[in-house]
Design a protein around this motif. Structure first.
Motif, mmCIF file in Angstrom:
data_model
loop_
_atom_site.group_PDB
_atom_site.id
_atom_site.type_symbol
_atom_site.label_atom_id
_atom_site.label_comp_id
_atom_site.label_asym_id
_atom_site.label_seq_id
_atom_site.Cartn_x
_atom_site.Cartn_y
_atom_site.Cartn_z
ATOM 1 N N LYS A 14 1.101 -1.488 0.077
ATOM 2 C CA LYS A 14 -0.042 0.049 0.188
ATOM 3 C C LYS A 14 0.535 1.105 -0.230
ATOM 4 C CE LYS A 14 -3.806 -2.145 0.830
ATOM 5 N NZ LYS A 14 -4.742 -2.347 0.051
ATOM 6 N N ILE A 15 0.201 2.278 -0.632
ATOM 7 C CA ILE A 15 0.785 3.451 -0.775
ATOM 8 C C ILE A 15 0.303 4.607 -0.034
ATOM 9 C CG2 ILE A 15 1.904 5.620 -2.240
ATOM 10 C CD1 ILE A 15 3.109 2.480 -4.327
ATOM 11 N N ASN A 16 0.834 5.629 0.739
ATOM 12 C CA ASN A 16 -0.053 6.761 1.309
ATOM 13 C C ASN A 16 -0.972 7.528 0.146
ATOM 14 O OD1 ASN A 16 -1.308 8.744 2.694
ATOM 15 N ND2 ASN A 16 0.479 8.581 3.855
ATOM 16 N N PRO A 17 -1.277 7.921 -0.516
ATOM 17 C CA PRO A 17 -2.099 9.128 -1.266
ATOM 18 C C PRO A 17 -1.575 10.534 -1.112
ATOM 19 C CG PRO A 17 -3.855 8.167 0.099
ATOM 20 C CD PRO A 17 -2.610 7.311 0.141
ATOM 21 N N ALA A 18 -1.368 11.111 0.563
ATOM 22 C CA ALA A 18 -0.808 11.726 0.671
ATOM 23 C C ALA A 18 0.069 12.221 0.254
ATOM 24 C CB ALA A 18 -1.317 11.687 2.150
ATOM 25 N N PHE A 19 0.992 11.747 0.008
ATOM 26 C CA PHE A 19 2.616 11.686 -1.241
ATOM 27 C C PHE A 19 2.369 12.486 -2.165
ATOM 28 C CE2 PHE A 19 4.167 8.138 1.894
ATOM 29 C CZ PHE A 19 4.472 9.057 3.110
ATOM 30 N N PHE A 20 1.242 12.222 -2.804
ATOM 31 C CA PHE A 20 0.883 12.643 -4.366
ATOM 32 C C PHE A 20 -0.117 14.279 -4.421
ATOM 33 C CE2 PHE A 20 1.486 8.030 -4.069
ATOM 34 C CZ PHE A 20 2.852 7.730 -4.906
ATOM 35 N N VAL A 21 -0.599 14.226 -3.332
ATOM 36 C CA VAL A 21 -1.095 15.599 -3.286
ATOM 37 C C VAL A 21 -0.642 16.893 -2.958
ATOM 38 C CG1 VAL A 21 -3.075 16.538 -2.398
ATOM 39 C CG2 VAL A 21 -3.214 14.205 -1.881
ATOM 40 N N ASN A 22 -1.268 18.127 -3.902
ATOM 41 C CA ASN A 22 -0.493 19.247 -4.518
ATOM 42 C C ASN A 22 -1.896 20.219 -3.545
ATOM 43 O OD1 ASN A 22 1.182 21.346 -4.150
ATOM 44 N ND2 ASN A 22 0.898 21.195 -6.985
ATOM 45 N N LEU A 23 -1.774 20.122 -2.141
ATOM 46 C CA LEU A 23 -2.525 21.343 -1.832
ATOM 47 C C LEU A 23 -2.294 22.815 -1.803
ATOM 48 C CD1 LEU A 23 -3.331 19.840 1.066
ATOM 49 C CD2 LEU A 23 -4.227 19.092 -0.259
ATOM 50 N N GLN A 24 -3.102 23.172 -2.331
ATOM 51 C CA GLN A 24 -3.434 25.106 -2.620
ATOM 52 C C GLN A 24 -3.995 25.753 -2.275
ATOM 53 O OE1 GLN A 24 -3.684 25.238 -6.817
ATOM 54 N NE2 GLN A 24 -2.042 24.021 -7.500
ATOM 55 N N ALA A 25 -3.900 26.904 -1.854
ATOM 56 C CA ALA A 25 -4.649 28.179 -1.037
ATOM 57 C C ALA A 25 -5.799 28.289 -1.127
ATOM 58 C CB ALA A 25 -3.708 29.200 -0.387
ATOM 59 N N ILE A 26 -6.514 28.173 -0.618
ATOM 60 C CA ILE A 26 -8.308 29.040 -1.344
ATOM 61 C C ILE A 26 -7.979 29.814 -1.870
ATOM 62 C CG2 ILE A 26 -10.697 28.323 -0.650
ATOM 63 C CD1 ILE A 26 -10.175 26.726 1.782
ATOM 64 N N ASN A 27 -8.746 29.980 -3.412
ATOM 65 C CA ASN A 27 -8.831 31.182 -3.841
ATOM 66 C C ASN A 27 -10.684 31.231 -3.933
ATOM 67 O OD1 ASN A 27 -9.307 32.687 -5.594
ATOM 68 N ND2 ASN A 27 -7.767 32.069 -6.783
ATOM 69 N N GLU A 28 -11.560 31.634 -2.986
ATOM 70 C CA GLU A 28 -12.012 31.770 -3.134
ATOM 71 C C GLU A 28 -12.723 32.620 -4.046
ATOM 72 O OE1 GLU A 28 -14.007 33.647 0.839
ATOM 73 O OE2 GLU A 28 -12.348 32.701 1.587
ATOM 74 N N LYS A 29 -13.351 34.266 -4.830
ATOM 75 C CA LYS A 29 -12.894 34.452 -5.996
ATOM 76 C C LYS A 29 -12.865 33.522 -7.148
ATOM 77 C CE LYS A 29 -11.839 38.156 -8.779
ATOM 78 N NZ LYS A 29 -11.060 40.308 -9.199
ATOM 79 N N GLU A 30 -11.965 32.685 -7.050
ATOM 80 C CA GLU A 30 -11.836 32.093 -8.203
ATOM 81 C C GLU A 30 -13.064 30.735 -8.105
ATOM 82 O OE1 GLU A 30 -10.294 30.935 -12.037
ATOM 83 O OE2 GLU A 30 -10.209 32.206 -10.975
ATOM 84 N N GLN A 31 -13.007 30.279 -7.272
ATOM 85 C CA GLN A 31 -14.117 29.457 -7.208
ATOM 86 C C GLN A 31 -15.590 29.947 -7.527
ATOM 87 O OE1 GLN A 31 -13.776 27.972 -2.715
ATOM 88 N NE2 GLN A 31 -11.778 26.442 -3.111
ATOM 89 N N ARG A 32 -15.812 31.123 -6.520
ATOM 90 C CA ARG A 32 -17.113 31.489 -6.645
ATOM 91 C C ARG A 32 -17.216 31.845 -8.740
ATOM 92 N NH1 ARG A 32 -16.545 35.951 -4.554
ATOM 93 N NH2 ARG A 32 -16.306 35.413 -2.673
ATOM 94 N N LYS A 33 -16.294 32.244 -9.132
ATOM 95 C CA LYS A 33 -16.152 32.193 -10.595
ATOM 96 C C LYS A 33 -16.944 30.771 -10.897
ATOM 97 C CE LYS A 33 -13.206 34.182 -12.283
ATOM 98 N NZ LYS A 33 -12.075 35.338 -12.954
ATOM 99 N N VAL A 34 -16.169 30.141 -11.381
ATOM 100 C CA VAL A 34 -16.155 28.250 -11.398
ATOM 101 C C VAL A 34 -17.784 27.885 -10.992
ATOM 102 C CG1 VAL A 34 -15.460 26.254 -11.402
ATOM 103 C CG2 VAL A 34 -13.779 28.076 -11.706
ATOM 104 N N LYS A 35 -18.396 28.388 -9.487
ATOM 105 C CA LYS A 35 -18.971 27.874 -9.562
ATOM 106 C C LYS A 35 -20.697 28.491 -10.581
ATOM 107 C CE LYS A 35 -22.442 27.682 -5.054
ATOM 108 N NZ LYS A 35 -22.825 27.985 -3.729
ATOM 109 N N GLU A 36 -20.778 30.026 -11.051
ATOM 110 C CA GLU A 36 -21.794 31.001 -11.719
ATOM 111 C C GLU A 36 -21.471 30.315 -12.591
ATOM 112 O OE1 GLU A 36 -20.063 35.013 -10.683
ATOM 113 O OE2 GLU A 36 -21.037 34.753 -8.788
ATOM 114 N N ARG A 37 -20.655 30.296 -13.588
ATOM 115 C CA ARG A 37 -19.868 29.534 -14.863
ATOM 116 C C ARG A 37 -20.204 27.761 -14.623
ATOM 117 N NH1 ARG A 37 -17.233 25.650 -16.686
ATOM 118 N NH2 ARG A 37 -14.918 26.447 -14.865
#
Length: 62
Positions: A14-37
């Protein structure tokens, strides 16, 4: 004792998938634009579906 049978030693492969996750800061403005689109796209798709159904019903009545 070394187990060479993969079926018996499943946890050893088994391999821990956390080694492959690239977390980024939350960009609320961008998320809002995507949700509206997506909301606009969904509404347009539903409208087109209703119009196609109405057109189909009109052609069936003739």
């Amino acid at each position: 004792m070394t187990v060479t049978n993969k079926q018996k030693n499943k946890l050893g492969y088994k391999i821990n998938p956390a080694f492959f996750v690239n977390l980024q800061a939350i960009n609320e403005k961008e998320q809002r634009k995507v949700k509206e689109r997506r909301s606009k796209e969904k509404a347009a798709k539903e409208k087109a579906k209703r119009e196609a159904k109405a057109k189909q019903q009109r052609t069936n009545k003739k």
